[in-house]
Design a protein around this motif. Structure first.
Motif, PDB file in Angstrom:
ATOM      1  N   PRO A 227      38.658  37.465  37.361  1.00  0.00           N
ATOM      2  CA  PRO A 227      38.556  37.219  38.799  1.00  0.00           C
ATOM      3  C   PRO A 227      37.721  38.305  39.506  1.00  0.00           C
ATOM      4  N   LEU A 228      37.391  38.035  40.736  1.00  0.00           N
ATOM      5  CA  LEU A 228      36.607  38.985  41.538  1.00  0.00           C
ATOM      6  C   LEU A 228      37.448  40.210  41.912  1.00  0.00           C
ATOM      7  N   HIS A 229      38.690  39.943  42.314  1.00  0.00           N
ATOM      8  CA  HIS A 229      39.580  41.044  42.703  1.00  0.00           C
ATOM      9  C   HIS A 229      40.513  41.323  41.528  1.00  0.00           C
ATOM     10  N   THR A 230      40.170  42.305  40.727  1.00  0.00           N
ATOM     11  CA  THR A 230      40.947  42.600  39.521  1.00  0.00           C
ATOM     12  C   THR A 230      42.088  43.562  39.831  1.00  0.00           C
ATOM     13  N   ASP A 231      43.058  43.628  38.923  1.00  0.00           N
ATOM     14  CA  ASP A 231      44.164  44.585  39.076  1.00  0.00           C
ATOM     15  C   ASP A 231      43.632  46.017  39.115  1.00  0.00           C
TER      16      ASP A 231
END
Ligand code: NAP
Length: 279
Positions: A227-231
Motif C-alpha cells: 500500500p501507499l501508507h505502509t506501517d
C-alpha cells in the motif's frame, strides 16, 4: 530497416509482469502529451531473453524497462552499460540505439533522489548518516545515489548479513553494517532512513522492526508503494519524522526512459500520481 515512418514502441519485460503499473504510467503520459507511441507489458522467460532483445528492435521497439528477474542478466546482453548501472549491478532502462547497440542504464537511484527532493524539499542528505534497511537490488541503487549526494555514512542492516557485507566491499568504507535484529538502534542521528526491503508490501510479511532511535529531523522513505501508507511510514510519522511514500520513485525513475523513447520530458505531478493510482 523500412523507409516509412514507424510508431515508437516500448514496454516492460519481466516475469511475472502483469502487476506492473508502468504501462498505465507511460500510457497516461503518451495521451497527455499527444505523442505517437505504445508501451506494453511483456512476460518473457529467462531462456528467451537474449532472443527477445535481438528481435524487439527489428519490430520497432526503441527501448524497454526491465524488471525481475532480468535486471541483472540484461547487463551481459547490452553493448553499452552506464557506470551507475555497472556499479549497481542491474539495469532498469534499455535504449535500442539506431546503430543497433543496446544501451543499459539504471534510473532507480535518480528516481529515489528526485522523489525525496520533490516531496521533502528541506531534505539535506549530506547533513547526517543514512540508514538503509535491506540489501537487495533496490538497496544497491539507493546506496549509490546516497553516496553521490554526499551522505557521510550509510548504515545498512539486512536479514541476511552477508548481503549487507557485500555492499561494504562494493561501495566502500562509508557503508557500515549493523545487525538486523538491532536495526532500530542504528537510526540515531540519521538524516535519511529508507526501507528497501519488501516487508510491508501487500502479500508479504509485515514490517515489525521498532524504529527506536529515529529522530524527528529524519526524512524517511519506503520503497514499497502497495500500500501507499505502509506501517513503516506510519511508525516514522508517529515519531515526528517527515515521510515520503515510494510511488514518486516509481514515477521519477520512469521519466528518463520516456523522454529518450518518445521525445518529451514528462512531468511527475499530482495528476500523474492520480492516473497511476486510479489505474
Ligand atoms: P530484492 O533484491 O529481492 O531484495 C529484497 C530485500 O527484502 C532483501 O534485503 C531481503 O532480505 C528483504 N526481505 C525480504 N523478505 C524479508 C523478511 N521476511 N524479513 C526481512 N527482510 C526481508 O528486491 P528489490 O528489487 O531490492 O526490491 C525491494 C522492494 O523495493 C520491493 O518491495 C520492490 O517492489 C521495491 N522497489 C520499489 C521501487 C520504487 O520505484 N518505489 C523500485 C525498486 C524496488 P534478504 O537479503 O535477507 O533476503
Amino acid at each position: 530497416m523500412t523507409e516509412h515512418e514507424r510508431i515508437p514502441l516500448a514496454g516492460v519485460i519481466g516475469s511475472p509482469v502483469a502487476h506492473s503499473r508502468s504501462p498505465f504510467l507511460h500510457g497516461y503520459w503518451l495521451r497527455r502529451y499527444g505523442l505517437k507511441g505504445a508501451y506494453i507489458p511483456m512476460d518473457i522467460a529467462q531462456a528467451d531473453l537474449a532472443e527477445a532483445l535481438q528481435t524487439l528492435p527489428k519490430l520497432g521497439f526503441v527501448g524497454l524497462n526491465v524488471t525481475i528477474p532480468h535486471k541483472e542478466s540484461v547487463l551481459k546482453l547490452a553493448d553499452i552499460v552506464t557506470d551507475r548501472a555497472a556499479l549497481i549491478g542491474a539495469a532498469n532502462t534499455l535504449i535500442f540505439r539506431q546503430d543497433g547497440k543496446i544501451h543499459a542504464d539504471n534510473t532507480d537511484g535518480s528516481g529515489f533522489i528526485a522523489n525525496l527532493r520533490q516531496n521533502a524539499p528541506m531534505w539535506a542528505p549530506a547533513a547526517g548518516p543514512a540508514a538503509v534497511l535491506g540489501a537487495g537490488g533496490a538497496a544497491r541503487a539507493v546506496i549509490a545515489a546516497l553516496i553521490e549526494m554526499g551522505a557521510p555514512e550509510i548504515r545498512v542492516a539486512n536479514r541476511t548479513r552477508a548481503r549487507a557485507e557485500a555492499l561494504r566491499s562494493d561501495f566502500g568504507a562509508k557503508v557500515v553494517v549493523h545487525e538486523w535484529v538491532q536495526a532500530g538502534q542504528m537510526l540515531e542521528d540519521c538524516a535519511t532512513v529508507v526501507n528497501t526491503t519488501s516487508l510491508g508490501m501487500t502479500g508479504k510479511p509485515a514490517f515489525k522492526v521498532p524504529l527506536t532511535g529515529l529522530s524527528a529531523k529524519a526524512v524517511v522513505s519506503d520503497l514499497v508503494y502497495t500500500p501507499l501508507h505502509t506501517d513503516f511510514l506510519e511508525q516514522a510519522a508517529r515519531a515526528g519524522a517527515t515521510t515520503v511514500d515510494g510511488l514518486g520513485m516509481l514515477l521519477h525513475q520512469a521519466a528518463p526512459g520516456f523522454e529518450r523513447w518518445f521525445g518529451a520530458r514528462p512531468e511527475v505531478d499530482e495528476a500523474t500520481r492520480q492516473a497511476v493510482l486510479g489505474a
